[in-house]
Design an enzyme around this catalytic site. Structure first.
Site, PDB file in Angstrom:
ATOM      1  N   GLY A  24       0.828  -1.193   0.000  1.00 40.24           N
ATOM      2  CA  GLY A  24       0.000   0.000   0.000  1.00 40.24           C
ATOM      3  C   GLY A  24       0.857   1.235   0.000  1.00 40.24           C
ATOM      4  N   GLY A  25       0.194   2.372   0.134  1.00 38.11           N
ATOM      5  CA  GLY A  25       0.915   3.619   0.073  1.00 38.11           C
ATOM      6  C   GLY A  25       1.857   3.832   1.234  1.00 38.11           C
ATOM      7  N   THR A  28       4.470  -2.389   3.215  1.00 40.05           N
ATOM      8  CA  THR A  28       4.436  -3.668   2.513  1.00 40.05           C
ATOM      9  C   THR A  28       4.468  -4.782   3.548  1.00 40.05           C
ATOM     10  OG1 THR A  28       5.645  -2.730   0.642  1.00 40.05           O
ATOM     11  CG2 THR A  28       5.607  -5.127   0.811  1.00 40.05           C
ATOM     12  N   VAL A  29       3.751  -5.852   3.260  1.00 40.74           N
ATOM     13  CA  VAL A  29       3.857  -7.060   4.070  1.00 40.74           C
ATOM     14  C   VAL A  29       4.516  -8.141   3.218  1.00 40.74           C
ATOM     15  CG1 VAL A  29       2.558  -8.916   5.172  1.00 40.74           C
ATOM     16  CG2 VAL A  29       1.970  -6.553   5.639  1.00 40.74           C
ATOM     17  N   LYS A  44       5.797  -7.227   8.508  1.00 43.66           N
ATOM     18  CA  LYS A  44       5.231  -5.943   8.089  1.00 43.66           C
ATOM     19  C   LYS A  44       6.303  -4.863   8.091  1.00 43.66           C
ATOM     20  CE  LYS A  44       1.643  -2.557   9.157  1.00 43.66           C
ATOM     21  NZ  LYS A  44       0.459  -2.248   9.989  1.00 43.66           N
ATOM     22  N   ASP A 142     -10.641   0.249  12.748  1.00 43.48           N
ATOM     23  CA  ASP A 142     -10.621   0.192  11.277  1.00 43.48           C
ATOM     24  C   ASP A 142     -11.145  -1.156  10.796  1.00 43.48           C
ATOM     25  OD1 ASP A 142     -10.271   1.358   8.809  1.00 43.48           O
ATOM     26  OD2 ASP A 142      -8.197   0.700   8.594  1.00 43.48           O
TER      27      ASP A 142
END
Length: 551
Positions: A24-25, A28-29, A44, A142
């Site tokens: 993602g922005g 990274t995983v 992560k 979230d």
């Protein structure tokens, strides 16, 4: 971090990075190998955005470590297990169990809306994870489909506690920062109030709604209009939810204190997931706006019919019809709330981490479980910053002049003769008939809508457009008649109107049935049409009250 020639990167001398699982922005995983314990794990990595100041970078790292601390406090099979927090080159790397499977967001993208029973099972498992987190003093903040993993062995796992809040900890986010995905935020969080466990329950309700309907209930074109809808708009009735509808509506009460309690919600979800029905006292929580008893002119075209199943015919009516409007005594309060939100979004120098579908601190949070290959494009992040000098809360007139209200569409659906019994195909004057009243908030407008049934059938030719020109009326009607070409059998279904543009909403569904009876001619002669006038003669059953719904 070390890197041996010809080999993958190694973090903290122990975790060898093999391949990215999600990106993602903000991070990274990775799928990695623990060289000490000889097992595969998920690691992560967080990347600080370019230009971020040193203090903000450290704050981000502190938040990442807090994620590991929060998740490690929770002991539950539905929560991703944190193994370690490794520090390499001054950065923390969170090491977690590797869950092989897909995220719920990926499943919805691939399969479309889920059956209520399956959605209830997933919701019960997520709620078990949330209850365990709340008992440990942790709020997730979230909950959304991208953060729910469906393992290959069927296990449901809640991940991404990167923006979790732990009771007793200091706030590590910037003043005024909005954390979480806007369309899943609870109203109290959209207003900047202190969240509680009930805020996570609201997000779960939105997740369940999106799982069965295919879209979240309050999603608009911009984060600000989405937040306004969450605070002010009524819940669009879920018409594909079946027995799950009362639970969804109970979780999506605007007042946190009135929401369905977690224990009760989990019990209901377990029952529905096993194929049962919710308790009778799990009633609808959100009142629908008043419905409209429309009296449109009869359709000039014959009804469309398909062998073996009900069909519908429609006739658009360009005439403006009066609408029973709901009193909005919160109008002034709504404008003030919108002004407060607008001011909050304009506070100088503050970045809003409005993390949407691929969100969290990176789509890698999905990868904290899912071992599916990366390659899907990460949805864009919405960030905003600006400067504003202190000013009093704008008055209603000032707000309306400077920022017009977002467009709104209300759909009221009424039915007549909703339960038919008699010879088939039924005469059009006796077949179930439904009238939709579309009302827009402001002019001009173009509304795209269609008639759909509960089983997913699309009626009357699919998507239609209703035009509302400047200076015209804000209300229009359309009607359909449902019939069948079958000669025997009973057909039961529900009909609704789904709006796609300029906003997404769906009316409440209205149930109907058509029971086809074979008539035995008397004296060898078939009955004449005059013998079967509406309301006259045996073998017919009309619903004097009809049915209605609105959204």
């Amino acid at each position: 971090m070390s890197e041996e020639p010809g080999h993958e990167r190694v973090i903290a001398g122990r975790y060898r990075l093999l391949a990215p699982l999600g990106e993602g922005g903000m991070g990274t995983v990775w799928r990695a190998r623990d060289e000490l314990l000889h097992r595969e794990v998920a690691v992560k990595e967080v990347r600080a955005p370019a230009g971020l100041g040193g203090d903000d970078v450290q704050r981000m790292y502190a938040r990442l470590e807090r994620e590991a601390w929060a998740a490690a406090r929770i002991t539950n099979r539905n929560v991703v297990t944190v193994y370690d927090v490794a520090t390499d080159e001054g950065r923390p790397w969170v090491v977690m169990e590797l869950v092989r499977g897909l995220s719920l967001a990926e499943v919805l993208d691939a399969e479309g809306p889920l059956p209520p029973q399956r959605a209830a099972h997933i919701g019960a498992e997520v709620l078990a994870a949330l209850r365990a987190a709340h008992e440990a003093g942790v709020l997730h903040r979230d909950v959304k489909p991208a953060n729910v993993l469906i393992a290959n062995d069927g296990r449901i796992v809640l991940t991404d506690f990167g923006i979790a809040m732990v009771e007793g900890s200091s706030a590590l986010t910037m003043t005024g920062e909005v954390i979480g995905s806007p369309e899943f935020l609870a109203p109290e969080r959209a207003l900047g109030r202190t969240p509680g466990p009930e805020s996570d329950l609201w997000s779960l309700g939105v997740l369940l709604y999106a799982a069965v309907e295919g879209h979240s209930p309050f999603r608009h074109d911009t984060p600000l209009s989405t937040l306004r809808a969450i605070v002010d708009e009524e819940l669009p009735p879920p018409y594909r939810a079946g027995p799950l509808a009362p639970v969804i509506e109970g979780l999506l009460r605007k007042d946190p204190e009135q929401r369905l309690p977690a224990e009760r919600a989990e019990q209901e979800l377990r029952v529905i997931g096993a194929g049962g029905s919710p308790r009778a006292d799990t009633v609808r929580a959100v009142p629908f706006p008043p419905t409209v008893a429309g009296h449109p002119e009869p359709s000039p075209t014959p009804p469309m019919a398909f062998p073996g199943q009900p069909a519908a015919s429609g006739s658009a009516s360009g005439a403006t019809a009066p609408v029973a409007r709901q009193e909005r005594d919160r109008r002034t309060g709504r404008v003030l709330v919108a002004g407060v939100i607008a001011l909050a979004l304009a506070v100088g120098g503050l970045t809003y981490a409005l993390l949407n579908n691929g969100g969290g601190d990176g789509e890698g949070d999905r990868g904290a479980g899912a071992s599916t290959p990366a390659g899907t494009e990460d949805p864009p992040r919405n960030t905003g910053s600006g400067k504003s000098s202190p000013s009093p809360t704008p008055s209603e007139s000032e707000s309306e002049r400077s920022s017009p209200p977002p467009q709104s569409v209300r759909v009221a659906l009424t039915g007549s003769r909703t339960h038919y019994t008699g010879p088939c195909p039924p005469q059009e004057a006796r077949a179930p008939r439904f009238t939709a009243t579309l009302t827009v908030g402001r002019l001009p407008a173009e509304v795209r809508y269609r008639w759909v049934t509960q089983d997913g059938s699309v009626l009357d030719g699919g998507w239609k457009t209703a035009s509302f020109p400047e200076g015209g009326g804000r209300t229009k009607q359309d009607a359909v008649t449902v019939t069948t070409e079958a000669r025997s059998g009973t057909f039961e279904n529900e009909i609704a109107v789904e709006v796609r543009e300029p906003v997404r909403t769906t009316s409440a569904s209205v149930p109907f049935s058509i029971t086809c009876e074979t008539e035995t001619p008397t004296g060898g002669a078939s009955p004449s049409p005059s013998d079967t006038e509406p309301g006259a003669g045996p073998g017919t059953e009309e619903d004097p009250d009809g049915g209605s719904g609105s959204g």
